[in-house]
Scaffold this active site. Structure first.
Site, PDB file in Angstrom:
ATOM      1  N   CYS A  87       1.255  -1.042   0.146  1.00 17.85           N
ATOM      2  CA  CYS A  87      -0.115  -0.058  -0.022  1.00 17.85           C
ATOM      3  C   CYS A  87       0.849   1.276  -0.400  1.00 17.85           C
ATOM      4  O   CYS A  87       1.676   1.448  -0.908  1.00 17.85           O
ATOM      5  CB  CYS A  87      -0.613  -0.111   1.254  1.00 17.85           C
ATOM      6  SG  CYS A  87      -2.507   0.810   0.672  1.00 17.85           S
ATOM      7  N   HIS A 204      -3.868  -5.649   0.750  1.00 15.37           N
ATOM      8  CA  HIS A 204      -2.279  -5.570   2.489  1.00 15.37           C
ATOM      9  C   HIS A 204      -3.049  -7.237   2.207  1.00 15.37           C
ATOM     10  O   HIS A 204      -3.885  -7.473   3.412  1.00 15.37           O
ATOM     11  CB  HIS A 204      -3.526  -5.486   3.113  1.00 15.37           C
ATOM     12  CG  HIS A 204      -3.168  -3.720   3.216  1.00 15.37           C
ATOM     13  ND1 HIS A 204      -2.298  -3.041   4.251  1.00 15.37           N
ATOM     14  CD2 HIS A 204      -4.207  -2.992   2.661  1.00 15.37           C
ATOM     15  CE1 HIS A 204      -2.462  -1.829   3.714  1.00 15.37           C
ATOM     16  NE2 HIS A 204      -3.782  -1.747   2.818  1.00 15.37           N
ATOM     17  N   GLU A 206      -1.833  -9.177   4.618  1.00 17.91           N
ATOM     18  CA  GLU A 206      -1.448  -8.900   6.005  1.00 17.91           C
ATOM     19  C   GLU A 206      -2.878  -8.746   7.098  1.00 17.91           C
ATOM     20  O   GLU A 206      -3.137  -9.210   8.144  1.00 17.91           O
ATOM     21  CB  GLU A 206      -0.196  -7.726   6.696  1.00 17.91           C
ATOM     22  CG  GLU A 206      -1.064  -6.463   6.871  1.00 17.91           C
ATOM     23  CD  GLU A 206      -0.649  -5.518   5.544  1.00 17.91           C
ATOM     24  OE1 GLU A 206      -0.700  -6.224   4.488  1.00 17.91           O
ATOM     25  OE2 GLU A 206      -1.166  -4.278   5.798  1.00 17.91           O
TER      26      GLU A 206
END
Lengths: 230, 743
Positions: A87, A204, A206
């Site tokens: 990002c 993302h 994560e």
């Protein structure tokens, strides 16, 4: 695997990615403050996390690219240390010229936060080995400036060198205009450098690392890195 | 000649009587700086002068309450050494004038209220009310407010996990922007605002002070008129990046033992924060205003005391800790200055380059502000609307029209502009009954919701107030959470009108009853009055923000159906009038028949509690596969929402009789759950034993929607209608009031 996460003023996914790394690797990554002028020489992986570094009050990532720590990150990348930018991290990597192209304001001018589907364009990298070529994965996005742009010549070079890591797609894997959430050229969501030692992506991984969060599609990326770098 | 003319007093919003009190307290004529201080401290916004008599009647205690109203935010114990810190606050007036910055700074202000107390913010929510969708200003306001909330929350990195949005013409000239933050703190390390220790340094940290927002609190305490646009300079400008740094710096400093007391500078800025700290500590304070970090040259003491520049903190430190604190704030590239010290005088002394420019007694000013018992008249609609005397719109038509109506259409367009996943702990994303975030590093969760049904409060403030609290309690219950406490954001019109004051008093009465019956105390809140433009008041809107605890995230419930061929059960009583379903004041009546009338559905609090406790037990025991409370639009809409969230349809049967009232009536205290076929006898048996009305409605089914054997729209058709309305509204060609498309 010895990993570090860079922390800029305004980073806000630094903890999230540290949690993901710790979950997979079992050890906490080093958190590196933006004022550090050198990065440790024994690192295997540097993560440039999401957020709004320096408020993104200039172009997104533009100020962070000139922060003291990024000189060290660039030097480490030149030596082959793996660098993952997520990002805002992707924006910083393009602003630092570790990756080609630029990330512009989303086509519809609005911030977008939702799960998107992506094709894994190449599983032949330390970041993506845990996936299969062409596999469809679901990651969340949360960005205002994720519209990938490169001029025709650069884009052709990117495609020819097989640098595209992920493309926005339909749930069934079709890459088309309807799946292109932000206007990115060629639906590009993530990009390698030529050596595939640096990866930048807007979504993302994560954020989807356990069932309570709605899925685990992000886990293989961190496992791939762990296996490659241990 | 005196600078304090009657005109100057009037410009400061003080009445003649109030000014006489000023003269009494001062024993002399105040100077302009001092008058400005009285003006903001005694504004409705800061003093609660019209509302405090009634706010005192709300229950505020429970064994799990650590801190009730009166501090920056309310605090409840959530076990394992942790506490949840939360509050909701309005930013209505500024958001109408400048929607982006108004909403953004609303988020910033409420975040500060929470981290000031030592909590890391973990979730944001909001409660928004806009004017009629076809009002010329509505789309501009929706776009600006949503972008502002997102712009601030996304940058700060706190997920926005829930909220509610209504559209109604009564908000055409006064939108409501209520923002809520929930944070988590160690229960034994909470920071309060009471100053202590004579001689201790008073320090300023954060952004520099500019000329923005001067008299914001005074503006928020008056009715709007045509000239309100001219008040734009009173709106503050937010800097979420600085707020993020301030959060990290404050939490880092809080991990040391340097802080005695801390208070953010919100409404009325340095004035309010310094007065509150000194007043709560029973001390005096001397400030050297020339040491305040300033954004521009030539600022005066008057401006410094009244500025509402954002992202600023005031702290009292232990002696000798200044350097430690300064190092932390400088690391985060924030301004830091020792601007004064505590004294034993009980007075606030303001110095400007060594010269005294203000000297006021603290207690009389902070505590002896006016308190009014304004005349009030509570108007309660008692007339019902008989189901068998209202036309029955075919259910298919009613269903499709309702899922696409402004109050029920999908809010995806809004919440996809908010980062609702940052921090990596969001378990239930927006769109459910309550948002849920995991308590970091555990398998427990916090659920949070905001709720109010203004049309009910308008018809009957007492029942409406009760319903707002009960619905919040129900939404927490529906995810399996144990409801802990609420924060209230009381948005009303001009309290000087007896009818409006009656709405306020009635709502407080109803809320108090519900809080008591449900063991659901009020721990923080905010009052926003004078929400009127050109004499037109808003619908009374006591927005309730609520927080609950989930002990085990593997034992919770969500809205979507999980599989076909599961049994759909409704728990709770569908009584209505004469047993048919409560159609008065329903969305069915308003959206399909154009009638806004009748008494709202009554809330039977004993029934509410019994049914809710039973549902929570079922969820905790793992007996249900999905759960959704029944609210706006009744049973049919609740079922449709479960279907649209999952892509799975349903097949139900209902009794003969006024079917529209049964399907769309809004009787309170009901939940829909799905149960695996084998578990049905156990669930219905347990319900009967507990005295909870239970009824098997039908089963989940493919992607069709079927009532009494008659097929309606498919789930995907319904979803398309539900998703279409808001994006279409927001992307439609802008038509100016004259009907000519704008360029």
């Amino acid at each position: 695997m010895k990993a570090a996460v860079i922390v800029f003023p305004g980073s806000n996914c630094d903890r999230d990615v540290a949690v993901a790394l710790e979950r997979v690797a079992g050890t906490k990554p080093l958190m590196l403050w933006h004022r550090e002028t050198e990065v440790p020489s024994d690192l295997d992986l540097i993560v440039v996390p999401g957020g709004f570094s320096y408020g993104d009050y200039l172009r997104s990532g533009a100020m962070a690219a000139h922060s003291p720590v990024m000189a060290g990150v660039k030097a480490a990348a030149d030596k082959g240390v793996r660098v993952l930018g997520i990002c805002n991290g992707f924006q910083i990597l393009t602003e630092s010229h570790l990756l080609p192209g630029a990330l512009m304001r989303n086509r519809d001018l609005k911030f977008i936060c939702k799960d998107v589907h992506l094709t894994v364009e190449s599983a032949d990298s330390d970041f993506t080995r845990g996936y299969a070529d062409g596999q469809v994965v679901r990651y969340p996005v949360a960005h205002h400036d994720g519209n990938f742009f490169a001029d025709d010549e650069t884009l052709a070079a990117i495609e020819d060198a097989g640098q595209v890591a992920f493309r926005y797609c339909q749930p069934d894997g079709t890459v088309d205009a309807d799946a292109n959430i932000n206007g990115s050229r060629n639906n590009i969501a993530g990009l390698f450098n030529r050596d595939r030692t640096v990866l930048g992506l807007m979504p993302h991984p994560e954020r989807l690392i356990d069932q309570h969060l709605g899925g685990t599609d992000g886990v293989p990326m961190f496992k791939s890195l762990l296996e490659a770098l241990s | 000649m005196s600078e304090i003319t009657p005109e100057v007093v009037a410009q400061h919003g003080l009445t003649d009587d109030e000014y006489k009190l000023v003269l009494d307290i001062m024993g002399r004529e105040p100077n302009l700086t001092e008058l400005g201080i009285f003006s903001v401290m005694w504004s409705e916004h800061c003093s609660y002068k019209s509302s405090k008599k009634w706010l005192k009647t709300l229950p505020t205690e429970a064994p799990w309450v650590i801190c009730g109203p009166g501090e920056n935010a309310g605090i409840v114990d959530i076990g394992e050494g942790l506490a949840a810190v939360f509050k909701m606050e309005s930013h209505n007036h500024p958001s109408f004038i400048e929607p982006y910055q108004g909403a953004a700074t609303g988020v910033g202000g409420i975040l500060r209220d929470v981290f000031t107390m030592g909590a890391r913010p973990v979730a944001n929510l909001n409660a928004l009310r806009f004017g009629s969708p076809d009002n010329a200003k509505t789309r501009h306001l929706v776009a600006g407010v949503v972008a502002g909330i997102g712009g601030y929350g996304n940058c700060v990195g706190v997920p926005t996990i829930g909220g509610e949005t209504n559209f109604h013409a009564s908000y055409n000239g006064n939108i409501l922007v209520n923002a809520m933050t929930v944070g988590i703190a160690p229960a034994d390390k909470i920071f309060y605002s009471a100053a202590a220790g004579i001689g201790n340094p008073v320090v300023y940290a954060g952004s520099k002070t500019g000329r923005d927002g001067i008299h914001g609190a005074t503006m928020a305490s008056a009715e709007f008129d045509e000239k309100s646009e001219e008040k734009r300079p009173t709106v503050q400008v937010g800097d979420p990046f600085t707020e993020k740094l301030l959060i990290e710096a404050c939490l880092e400093l809080m991990a040391t033992d340097a802080i005695v007391a801390i208070q953010d500078m919100g409404a009325a800025g340095l004035t309010s924060s310094s007065f509150e700290m000194a007043s709560k500590g029973g001390l005096g304070v001397e400030l050297e205003l020339d040491r305040v970090p300033m954004r521009e040259e030539g600022m005066t003491p008057y401006e410094l005391m009244l500025s509402e520049s954002q992202e600023r903190m005031l702290m009292v430190l232990k002696p000798g800790k200044e350097e430690l604190a300064q190092a932390i704030f400088h690391k985060w590239e924030l301004d830091f200055a020792v601007i004064g010290h505590l004294t034993e005088t009980g007075r606030m002394v303001l110095k400007w380059h060594g010269e005294t420019v203000g000297d006021l007694p603290i207690d009389p000013l902070a505590q002896a502000s006016p308190e009014y018992d304004r005349p009030h008249e509570i108007k309660r609609e008692t007339r019902g609307v008989r189901a068998n005397e209202t036309p029955e719109v075919p259910w298919k038509e009613a269903l499709t029209q309702l899922v696409g109506c402004p109050d029920l259409a999908s809010r995806r367009w809004i919440w996809e502009q908010y980062d609702h996943m940052v921090m990596g702990d969001t378990v239930v994303r927006p769109g459910g009954d309550a948002g849920v975030v995991r308590i970091h590093g555990t398998n427990r969760g916090l659920a949070a919701t905001t709720d109010c049904t203004p049309r009910y409060v308008q018809a009957d403030p007492v029942e409406g107030g009760k319903q707002a609290v009960a619905e919040a309690w129900r939404n927490l219950t529906a995810v399996g959470a144990r409801p802990l406490a609420i924060t209230d954001n009381m948005n009303f019109g001009n309290p000087e009108k007896p009818e409006i004051m009656g709405q306020f008093v009635g709502a407080c009465q109803g809320m108090a009853e519900a809080c008591k019956a449900l063991d659901f105390p009020v721990v923080s809140g905010n009052v926003s009055l004078y929400n009127e433009t050109a004499g037109q008041p808003i619908m009374p809107t006591p927005a309730i923000g609520a927080v609950g605890l989930i002990d085990d995230l593997d034992r919770m419930a969500t809205v979507p159906f999980k599989a076909s061929d599961e049994i759909i059960v409704v728990l709770g009583e569908t009584l209505g009038e004469r047993g048919s379903g409560w159609i008065a004041n329903s969305l069915y009546l308003r959206e399909l028949l154009g009638r806004e009338e009748g008494a709202p559905p009554p809330v039977d609090l004993a029934h509410e509690r019994k049914v809710g406790d039973f549902v929570r037990g079922l969820i905790g025991a793992g007996s249900v596969t999905a759960c959704h409370d029944v609210s706006d639009g009744g049973l049919m809409i609740a079922l449709a929402e479960m279907a649209m969230a999952s892509g799975i349809g349903f097949d139900i049967t209902c009794d003969p009789g006024p079917r529209h009232a049964y399907l769309f009536g809004e009787d309170q205290g009901r939940y829909i759950v799905t149960v695996k076929e084998n578990d049905v006898p156990a669930v219905t048996g347990a319900a009967e034993k507990a005295g909870v009305p239970v009824r098997v409605l039908g089963y989940t089914n493919g992607d069709a929607i079927v009532v009494n054997g008659e097929a309606g729209p498919t789930v995907s058709e319904l979803r398309a209608i539900n998703e279409r309305w808001l994006p279409e509204l927001m992307s439609a060609e802008v038509v100016e009031p004259g009907g000519v498309p704008a360029e």
